[in-house]
Design a protein around this motif. Structure first.
Motif, PDB file in Angstrom:
ATOM      1  N   LEU A 105      66.964  87.920  41.729  1.00  0.00           N
ATOM      2  CA  LEU A 105      65.506  87.852  41.767  1.00  0.00           C
ATOM      3  C   LEU A 105      65.141  86.374  41.849  1.00  0.00           C
ATOM      4  O   LEU A 105      65.432  85.603  40.933  1.00  0.00           O
ATOM      5  N   THR A 106      64.517  85.949  42.921  1.00  0.00           N
ATOM      6  CA  THR A 106      64.342  84.522  43.158  1.00  0.00           C
ATOM      7  C   THR A 106      62.955  84.204  43.692  1.00  0.00           C
ATOM      8  O   THR A 106      62.342  85.007  44.419  1.00  0.00           O
ATOM      9  N   PHE A 107      62.460  83.035  43.312  1.00  0.00           N
ATOM     10  CA  PHE A 107      61.257  82.448  43.890  1.00  0.00           C
ATOM     11  C   PHE A 107      61.414  80.940  43.758  1.00  0.00           C
ATOM     12  O   PHE A 107      62.389  80.463  43.160  1.00  0.00           O
ATOM     13  N   ASP A 108      60.484  80.146  44.306  1.00  0.00           N
ATOM     14  CA  ASP A 108      60.697  78.702  44.333  1.00  0.00           C
ATOM     15  C   ASP A 108      59.421  77.919  44.065  1.00  0.00           C
ATOM     16  O   ASP A 108      59.182  76.879  44.663  1.00  0.00           O
ATOM     17  N   ALA A 109      58.605  78.396  43.120  1.00  0.00           N
ATOM     18  CA  ALA A 109      57.368  77.703  42.782  1.00  0.00           C
ATOM     19  C   ALA A 109      57.594  76.691  41.668  1.00  0.00           C
ATOM     20  O   ALA A 109      58.195  77.010  40.640  1.00  0.00           O
ATOM     21  N   ALA A 110      57.129  75.464  41.858  1.00  0.00           N
ATOM     22  CA  ALA A 110      57.108  74.461  40.801  1.00  0.00           C
ATOM     23  C   ALA A 110      55.689  74.340  40.258  1.00  0.00           C
ATOM     24  O   ALA A 110      54.717  74.760  40.903  1.00  0.00           O
ATOM     25  N   ALA A 111      55.579  73.775  39.065  1.00  0.00           N
ATOM     26  CA  ALA A 111      54.269  73.686  38.419  1.00  0.00           C
ATOM     27  C   ALA A 111      53.250  72.950  39.273  1.00  0.00           C
ATOM     28  O   ALA A 111      52.065  73.305  39.302  1.00  0.00           O
ATOM     29  N   GLY A 112      53.691  71.912  39.994  1.00  0.00           N
ATOM     30  CA  GLY A 112      52.770  71.116  40.798  1.00  0.00           C
ATOM     31  C   GLY A 112      52.428  71.697  42.150  1.00  0.00           C
ATOM     32  O   GLY A 112      51.543  71.178  42.841  1.00  0.00           O
ATOM     33  N   MET A 113      53.108  72.770  42.552  1.00  0.00           N
ATOM     34  CA  MET A 113      52.813  73.401  43.840  1.00  0.00           C
ATOM     35  C   MET A 113      51.477  74.146  43.789  1.00  0.00           C
ATOM     36  O   MET A 113      51.047  74.623  42.737  1.00  0.00           O
ATOM     37  N   ALA A 114      50.848  74.283  44.948  1.00  0.00           N
ATOM     38  CA  ALA A 114      49.557  74.951  45.017  1.00  0.00           C
ATOM     39  C   ALA A 114      49.713  76.465  45.089  1.00  0.00           C
ATOM     40  O   ALA A 114      50.554  76.980  45.818  1.00  0.00           O
ATOM     41  N   ARG A 115      48.884  77.154  44.334  1.00  0.00           N
ATOM     42  CA  ARG A 115      48.757  78.606  44.445  1.00  0.00           C
ATOM     43  C   ARG A 115      47.994  78.941  45.725  1.00  0.00           C
ATOM     44  O   ARG A 115      47.463  78.043  46.387  1.00  0.00           O
ATOM     45  N   PRO A 116      47.888  80.231  46.046  1.00  0.00           N
ATOM     46  CA  PRO A 116      47.097  80.591  47.236  1.00  0.00           C
ATOM     47  C   PRO A 116      45.655  80.101  47.186  1.00  0.00           C
ATOM     48  O   PRO A 116      45.045  79.849  48.231  1.00  0.00           O
ATOM     49  N   ASP A 117      45.084  79.931  45.969  1.00  0.00           N
ATOM     50  CA  ASP A 117      43.708  79.450  45.866  1.00  0.00           C
ATOM     51  C   ASP A 117      43.600  77.930  45.878  1.00  0.00           C
ATOM     52  O   ASP A 117      42.512  77.361  45.728  1.00  0.00           O
ATOM     53  N   GLY A 118      44.746  77.242  46.036  1.00  0.00           N
ATOM     54  CA  GLY A 118      44.729  75.800  46.123  1.00  0.00           C
ATOM     55  C   GLY A 118      44.965  75.069  44.818  1.00  0.00           C
ATOM     56  O   GLY A 118      45.257  73.868  44.815  1.00  0.00           O
ATOM     57  N   GLU A 119      44.821  75.749  43.692  1.00  0.00           N
ATOM     58  CA  GLU A 119      45.072  75.139  42.389  1.00  0.00           C
ATOM     59  C   GLU A 119      46.579  75.130  42.103  1.00  0.00           C
ATOM     60  O   GLU A 119      47.321  75.980  42.598  1.00  0.00           O
ATOM     61  N   PRO A 120      47.059  74.187  41.296  1.00  0.00           N
ATOM     62  CA  PRO A 120      48.493  74.161  40.983  1.00  0.00           C
ATOM     63  C   PRO A 120      48.902  75.335  40.101  1.00  0.00           C
ATOM     64  O   PRO A 120      48.106  75.837  39.287  1.00  0.00           O
ATOM     65  N   TRP A 121      50.136  75.754  40.249  1.00  0.00           N
ATOM     66  CA  TRP A 121      50.643  76.861  39.433  1.00  0.00           C
ATOM     67  C   TRP A 121      50.649  76.490  37.954  1.00  0.00           C
ATOM     68  O   TRP A 121      50.347  77.330  37.109  1.00  0.00           O
ATOM     69  N   GLY A 122      51.034  75.271  37.629  1.00  0.00           N
ATOM     70  CA  GLY A 122      51.171  74.880  36.234  1.00  0.00           C
ATOM     71  C   GLY A 122      52.416  75.493  35.614  1.00  0.00           C
ATOM     72  O   GLY A 122      53.014  76.430  36.159  1.00  0.00           O
ATOM     73  N   THR A 123      52.804  74.976  34.461  1.00  0.00           N
ATOM     74  CA  THR A 123      54.010  75.492  33.793  1.00  0.00           C
ATOM     75  C   THR A 123      53.864  76.960  33.453  1.00  0.00           C
ATOM     76  O   THR A 123      54.813  77.744  33.580  1.00  0.00           O
ATOM     77  N   TRP A 124      52.666  77.371  33.002  1.00  0.00           N
ATOM     78  CA  TRP A 124      52.460  78.752  32.566  1.00  0.00           C
ATOM     79  C   TRP A 124      52.342  79.734  33.731  1.00  0.00           C
ATOM     80  O   TRP A 124      52.342  80.939  33.510  1.00  0.00           O
ATOM     81  N   GLY A 125      52.285  79.241  34.966  1.00  0.00           N
ATOM     82  CA  GLY A 125      52.094  80.151  36.084  1.00  0.00           C
ATOM     83  C   GLY A 125      53.188  80.156  37.126  1.00  0.00           C
ATOM     84  O   GLY A 125      53.163  80.961  38.052  1.00  0.00           O
ATOM     85  N   CYS A 126      54.183  79.263  36.990  1.00  0.00           N
ATOM     86  CA  CYS A 126      55.130  79.082  38.094  1.00  0.00           C
ATOM     87  C   CYS A 126      56.368  79.971  38.018  1.00  0.00           C
ATOM     88  O   CYS A 126      57.216  79.925  38.913  1.00  0.00           O
ATOM     89  N   ALA A 127      56.523  80.787  36.989  1.00  0.00           N
ATOM     90  CA  ALA A 127      57.759  81.539  36.784  1.00  0.00           C
ATOM     91  C   ALA A 127      58.054  82.505  37.929  1.00  0.00           C
ATOM     92  O   ALA A 127      57.150  83.133  38.488  1.00  0.00           O
ATOM     93  N   SER A 128      59.332  82.638  38.246  1.00  0.00           N
ATOM     94  CA  SER A 128      59.753  83.641  39.230  1.00  0.00           C
ATOM     95  C   SER A 128      59.537  85.057  38.695  1.00  0.00           C
ATOM     96  O   SER A 128      59.111  85.948  39.422  1.00  0.00           O
ATOM     97  N   GLU A 144      66.343  83.502  39.118  1.00  0.00           N
ATOM     98  CA  GLU A 144      66.382  82.072  39.388  1.00  0.00           C
ATOM     99  C   GLU A 144      65.051  81.543  39.890  1.00  0.00           C
ATOM    100  O   GLU A 144      64.240  82.290  40.454  1.00  0.00           O
ATOM    101  N   ASN A 145      64.847  80.251  39.648  1.00  0.00           N
ATOM    102  CA  ASN A 145      63.818  79.503  40.355  1.00  0.00           C
ATOM    103  C   ASN A 145      64.555  78.539  41.282  1.00  0.00           C
ATOM    104  O   ASN A 145      65.291  77.665  40.819  1.00  0.00           O
TER     105      ASN A 145
END
Length: 376
Positions: A105-128, A144-145
């Motif tokens: 089960l894999t994804f590749d979002a980091a906290a500083g990456m933008a979500r679909p709405d343009g805001e950063p994922w943040g630590t609390w939102g970036c989990a795979s 994995e991330n």
């Protein structure tokens, strides 16, 4: 063997696992997973199965589960890299991998990456994978991330510190999670790999790998016979930190490691990894935003083997913003950071490595740490 006969054999093995999962999976360490009644309710894959719904994604299989829970909804995850950002918000979801290292089960979002709405994922939102419901279980697979942390060190796109940087969580146990169990699961990342922030969780025979703060949070997590593997950070003198709790002061248990092994990549030098540090996350209060004074991290290593990457001093300090706005360092002695009967090249002793008093060892029996929950 011809391609057709290989396909037929694999299909027969998968069908056999439905009647007896022990034919396909390694013998379970905990009771219940290999019982005759342990059939699957869904399969994630591309091969049809008579009488069992098959789904093209893990998210679709989870969506098919009842919202009420009450009994396990068991999903077989076949071999493959399932690139999905998953939120488990239904109770009693059980994910069982066909192969521990090949069912990913894999994804590749980091906290500083933008979500679909343009805001950063943040630590609390970036989990795979984020779990927000009780009774979750994962067995015999990898989470994995896949964010390129080392590449970001070489050509930084995100800030090295702060809530929207290079943190890339693989697995998060969020509010609503409780009685989450993981057996024979690899959790792979670099910075902030495993975020256990809520409820009780139990990890057995798992491998968690990362570098900076790679097991962290305010939840009550018990790790038995797990491998805690430090990954190499090119160009960094301090290679990383293993356990980083932010346990609430009234909660007696935080991150508890029993008979675990602290290992390393070959390139990591001796004395370059801390056992951990206590985290005081910033929170918003009526009088401002500052480090939560109620976060008094608790982490204990019991009978663990440590390779020579573990710093002889054991624990590090960690900075936070105080109520008056000043930057303050939280010292290891101001938190609940202990060990008992450590062994191996990294099991040095110094004044900063506090041993757990003998009269407190019995308090770390499994049933007491998990407050009466019996993982089965």
């Amino acid at each position: 063997m011809t391609p057709g006969s290989t396909f037929a054999l694999r299909r027969r093995l998968l069908r056999a696992s439905i009647a007896s999962p022990a034919l396909l999976l390694a013998p379970p360490l905990l009771a219940g997973e290999g019982s005759p009644a342990g059939t699957f309710d869904a399969v994630v894959g591309h091969t049809p199965f008579d009488g069992i719904p098959i789904f093209a994604s893990v998210a679709a299989a989870i969506a098919a589960a009842p919202i009420t829970g009450g009994k396990p909804f068991r999903i077989l995850v076949t071999r493959g890299r399932w690139h999905e950002k998953l939120v488990v918000d239904k109770p009693d979801i059980h994910l069982v991998g066909e192969d521990r290292t090949a069912s990913v089960l894999t994804f590749d979002a980091a906290a500083g990456m933008a979500r679909p709405d343009g805001e950063p994922w943040g630590t609390w939102g970036c989990a795979s994978v984020t779990v927000r419901a009780p009774g979750f279980r994962a067995t015999n697979l990898t989470i994995e991330n896949a964010f390129d942390y080392v590449g970001n060190l070489a050509a930084p796109k995100f800030e090295p510190i702060g809530p929207n940087g290079a943190q890339a969580v693989a697995l998060m146990l969020d509010a609503g999670s409780d009685r989450a169990m993981f057996e024979r699961v690899d959790v792979i990342g670099h910075q902030d790999t495993l975020f256990v922030d809520a409820g009780r969780s139990f990890f057995r025979d798992c491998r968690i790998s990362g570098s900076v703060d790679f097991i962290f949070g305010g939840g009550n997590a018990l790790f038995e016979q797990c491998e805690l593997h430090s990954r190499f950070r090119p160009g960094k003198e301090r290679q990383g930190y293993v356990a980083v709790p932010c346990t609430p002061s009234a909660q007696p248990y935080g991150l508890t490691f029993v008979r675990c092994r602290l290992t390393r990549d070959a390139a990591i030098p001796d004395d370059s990894v801390a056992l951990g540090r206590a985290w005081r996350p910033g929170r918003t209060f009526p009088d401002g935003k500052y480090g939560d004074p109620d976060a008094v991290g608790a982490a204990v290593y019991l009978d663990c083997w440590m390779d020579a990457q573990v710093d002889g001093r054991g624990w590090d300090e960690m900075g936070y913003t105080a109520r008056d706005g000043k930057r303050v360092m939280l010292q290891p002695g101001d938190a609940r950071l202990f060990e008992h009967a450590s062994s191996g090249p990294g099991a040095y002793r110094s004044a900063s490595r506090r041993t757990l008093p003998r009269d407190r060892i019995a308090a770390y029996a499994r049933e007491r740490v998990l407050d009466g929950w019996v993982p089965i």
